[in-house]
Design an enzyme around this catalytic site. Structure first.
Site, short mmCIF file in Angstrom:
data_model
loop_
_atom_site.label_atom_id
_atom_site.label_comp_id
_atom_site.label_asym_id
_atom_site.label_seq_id
_atom_site.Cartn_x
_atom_site.Cartn_y
_atom_site.Cartn_z
N LYS A 91 46.59 35.14 36.86
CA LYS A 91 46.93 36.23 37.64
C LYS A 91 46.44 35.99 38.90
O LYS A 91 45.50 35.27 39.15
CB LYS A 91 46.53 37.31 37.08
CG LYS A 91 45.01 37.77 36.91
CD LYS A 91 44.69 39.26 36.77
CE LYS A 91 43.21 39.39 36.83
NZ LYS A 91 42.86 40.87 36.57
N LYS A 129 33.69 38.36 31.81
CA LYS A 129 32.57 38.32 33.01
C LYS A 129 31.00 37.81 32.49
O LYS A 129 30.24 37.09 33.40
CB LYS A 129 32.24 39.79 33.25
CG LYS A 129 33.30 40.53 33.88
CD LYS A 129 33.41 40.30 35.34
CE LYS A 129 34.43 41.03 35.89
NZ LYS A 129 35.28 40.52 37.19
N LYS A 188 41.42 37.95 43.64
CA LYS A 188 40.69 37.40 44.62
C LYS A 188 39.55 36.63 44.14
O LYS A 188 38.77 35.96 44.91
CB LYS A 188 39.88 38.67 45.08
CG LYS A 188 40.70 39.30 46.23
CD LYS A 188 39.65 40.37 47.06
CE LYS A 188 40.47 41.86 47.34
NZ LYS A 188 42.02 41.62 47.63
P1 TYM Z 1 42.03 46.53 39.85
O1 TYM Z 1 41.25 46.98 40.74
O2 TYM Z 1 41.36 45.11 39.24
O3 TYM Z 1 43.53 46.39 39.77
C1 TYM Z 1 44.30 47.37 40.27
C2 TYM Z 1 45.75 47.37 39.74
O4 TYM Z 1 46.26 46.21 40.14
C3 TYM Z 1 46.90 45.64 38.93
N1 TYM Z 1 46.83 43.85 39.27
C4 TYM Z 1 47.70 43.20 39.03
N2 TYM Z 1 49.14 43.35 38.52
C5 TYM Z 1 49.83 42.35 38.02
N3 TYM Z 1 49.25 40.97 38.58
C6 TYM Z 1 48.26 40.73 39.12
N4 TYM Z 1 47.93 39.60 39.46
C7 TYM Z 1 47.40 41.96 39.11
N5 TYM Z 1 46.02 42.04 39.62
C8 TYM Z 1 45.73 43.32 39.78
C9 TYM Z 1 45.79 45.88 37.81
O5 TYM Z 1 46.57 45.84 36.57
C10 TYM Z 1 45.64 47.31 38.00
O6 TYM Z 1 46.60 48.15 37.47
N6 TYM Z 1 39.82 48.69 35.89
C11 TYM Z 1 40.95 48.87 36.87
C12 TYM Z 1 40.93 50.13 37.90
C13 TYM Z 1 40.81 51.40 37.18
C14 TYM Z 1 41.66 52.17 36.55
C15 TYM Z 1 41.30 53.47 36.03
C16 TYM Z 1 42.96 51.94 36.33
C17 TYM Z 1 39.70 52.10 36.97
N7 TYM Z 1 39.71 53.37 36.35
C18 TYM Z 1 41.90 54.29 35.08
C19 TYM Z 1 43.89 52.77 35.86
C20 TYM Z 1 43.30 54.03 35.21
C21 TYM Z 1 40.72 47.75 37.72
O7 TYM Z 1 39.94 47.01 37.77
O8 TYM Z 1 42.04 47.32 38.37
#
Ligand code: TYM
Length: 335
Positions: A198, A115, A201
């Site tokens: 990956k 970031k 968006k």
């Molecule tokens: P976020 O919102 O970016 O993504 C949500 C979930 O989707 C998975 N993901 C992917 N998995 C495989 N390939 C991809 N291209 C891909 N893009 C997204 C992410 O690994 C995630 O599991 N910090 C977290 C949200 C969060 C969270 C938590 C998760 C906040 N608190 C507590 C687990 C436990 C996040 O930004 O995910």
């Protein structure tokens, strides 16, 4: 709900619409896990504030993700489904954990460094302490398993660090160690259509397939996905962009179909146009029922409100119990 079951926690940021990466990396596991574990799934709206969404957009995105969770098969009778900002205990635990989270370790987190590189004008304290907030989400319910994609692995390590540190400092065994989980045993990374990274968006809408994309959009995005010039020798390794298409195909197409194109690549007879057409049709068939369910659920605001309210009540019971232990351990007096 059976309290002897292992506890599972996971969340997704409401940053628009869920895409195939979110579905295959996370939600697909959630749907299966809700039958086997005591699950807490939530919409991580606090986390999305690091990018300063407009209030109306935030509200819309939260409702959209809620509808998408439900459409994918998350059943609020089998798990606890809630909105993070409805659980006030999270902010308290986040603040308390921050007292033992150090600038140096937070600055070394890969997602933070990324970031700093990509949005140098908005390196706010929320971004720096993002892993602390995520740790609070997880350990407040004493989770053992956290279904996430590969990109979240380091955040899980931090959650273990902060939980263990709290236990050690206060001499209590409040927080167990949570680990990232995927049914395939390997955390997955769904590739993007335009990049080698990956599916995300932040690389633009052409890079992602959203669950709500129409058949026309899906066909267009897949038709425009990056490939290479085609194999020039038998059994050559495809370029990463073509490997990406094979990855996606394995996720939505029949094994025979995948095998046919793998073979065609190996003997140099493959036509990427044909492969993309097949992939697009299989993707459309995979996503159409989900898209239709999302639209119906999103239109039912009263139902969404009821689900969120009931979910918050259930989540509160578990969070409040942990916070009672935490407050006692820290030494806040009970007058
Ligand atoms: P976020 O919102 O970016 O993504 C949500 C979930 O989707 C998975 N993901 C992917 N998995 C495989 N390939 C991809 N291209 C891909 N893009 C997204 C992410 O690994 C995630 O599991 N910090 C977290 C949200 C969060 C969270 C938590 C998760 C906040 N608190 C507590 C687990 C436990 C996040 O930004 O995910």
């Amino acid at each position: 709900m059976n309290s002897s079951k292992e506890i599972v926690v996971s969340g997704i940021r409401p940053t628009g619409n869920l895409h195939l990466g979110n579905y295959l990396g996370a939600v697909k596991n959630f749907v299966q896990m809700q039958h086997e574990y005591q699950c807490y799934f939530f919409i991580a709206d606090y986390h999305s504030l690091t990018t300063h969404p407009k209030p109306a957009d935030l509200q819309n995105s939260v409702k959209q993700v809620l509808a998408e969770y439900l459409a994918c098969g998350i059943n609020p009778d089998l798990c606890t489904l809630y909105v993070q900002s409805d659980l006030k205990e999270i902010t308290e635990l986040y603040m308390l954990l921050n007292m033992h989270a150090y600038k140096g370790e937070l600055e070394r987190v890969a997602s933070f460094k990324e970031k700093v590189r990509t949005q140098p004008d908005n390196v706010n304290a929320g971004l720096l302490t993002y892993p602390v907030l995520m740790a609070a989400d997880i350990i407040i319910h004493k989770a053992l398993k956290v279904p996430v994609g590969k990109d979240q692995e380091q955040h899980l390590e931090m959650a273990r660090t902060f939980g263990n540190r709290f236990n050690r400092i206060y001499g209590k065994d409040i927080f167990p160690e949570p680990f990232a989980f995927n049914y395939g045993n390997q955390l997955i990374k769904v590739p993007g259509l335009q990049s080698e990274g990956k599916m995300s968006k932040s690389d633009g809408d052409a890079n992602v397939i959203n669950l709500i994309d129409s058949p026309e959009i899906i066909r267009k995005k897949i038709a425009r996905a990056v490939t290479d010039a085609g194999p020039s020798e038998p059994n050559s390794t495809p370029a990463p962009s073509v490997q990406n298409l094979f990855h996606l195909m394995k996720m939505v197409s029949e094994p025979d179909t995948v095998q046919k194109f793998v073979q065609a690549h190996a003997d140099c007879s493959i036509r990427y146009g044909d492969m993309k057409k097949q992939l697009a049709e299989d993707m459309v068939n995979f996503l159409t029922p989900v898209r239709e369910k999302i639209a119906t659920l999103r239109a039912d605001e009263a139902y969404l409100a009821k689900i969120a309210r009931e979910g918050a009540e259930k989540a509160h019971v578990s969070a409040a119990a942990t916070m009672k232990e935490v407050r006692e351990a820290i030494g806040f007096p009970k007058f």
